[in-house]
Design a protein around this motif. Structure first.
Motif: not given
Length: 250
Positions: A12-22
């Protein structure tokens, strides 16, 4: 499909970080792969995240479909293709710590040069085939091998002086194309299994929401502040890569 609850605790936090990056904050996703590697192997984590990233790519490309720089993409694209191919063919022969050290040193040196050496007002650099090809190759290679292609892209695109939304839109298109090209090598390596794809599908809704959140934040942020954050993220990512590479060698 993965059923271990701990995987989703770190996913969950990993995907959130990817989302912020994208969404525009390129660099924050450097923590995503280490988080996922706490629960599964890095290779499986990369395979699961590739479809997730591609879903986020769709959101970013659509959101910035009118703001991107064709010349920057043209100068980076050939090198990126070479880098992806090199990653597929030679990743086993080049150590991951060495790659981290190289990218870390370049990213840190780029930021320090920008901060410490005087630059003329409006000193955006013209498009350059040599630096575009070299940094495009490095971005494609590191995106394939260690899933951190942002710093080399940032180094080239930031120096071109692109407006904020054009910078984000160009990054979105560039990495959408890079991730699409990476599909065939991942299939050839046998990593896009039905189980991994099913696990990735469970993360799609969160991936879209996180990406939209990143886009919302970027569009409400003053341009000057946005670029200061991008330079800081590039520098921090470079330091993390450099430190990790040196620690692994020692």
């Amino acid at each position: 499909m993965i059923s271990d609850p701990f995987f989703y605790v770190v996913a969950v936090p990993a995907v959130i970080l990817y989302g912020l990056s994208k969404g525009g904050f390129g660099g924050v996703a450097i923590l995503s792969m280490p988080l996922l590697s706490l629960a599964i192997s890095p290779i499986q984590a990369a395979a699961i995240m590739l479809p997730v990233l591609m879903v986020q790519d769709v959101v970013t490309v659509w959101s910035y479909r009118r703001t991107w720089d064709r010349a920057t993409l043209i100068h980076l694209a050939p090198g990126a293709l070479v880098g992806i191919l090199a990653g597929y063919l030679f990743a086993a022969q080049v150590s991951e710590p060495a790659v981290r050290i190289i990218v870390g040193v370049i990213a840190v040196a780029f930021c320090l040069d920008r901060w410490l050496r005087p630059h003329p007002a409006g000193g955006a650099r013209p498009q350059n085939w040599l630096s575009g090809t070299l940094l495009g190759t490095l971005s494609g290679y590191t995106s394939f091998v260690i899933h951190v292609g942002g710093p080399p892209f940032n180094m080239y695109a930031l120096a071109r002086g692109l407006p904020r939304d054009v910078f984000v839109g160009t990054a979105g298109l560039f990495f959408a194309a890079v991730n699409l090209v990476k599909v065939a090598p991942f299939v050839a390596l046998g990593q896009l299994t039905p189980g991994n794809l099913a696990t990735a599908a469970t993360l799609f809704p969160l991936a879209v929401l996180a990406n939209m959140g990143g886009i919302w934040l970027v569009r409400r942020m003053p341009t000057g502040l946005f670029y200061r954050i991008i330079y800081i993220l590039t520098f921090v990512v470079g330091c993390v890569l450099l430190a990790g590479g040196v620690r692994a060698v020692l």
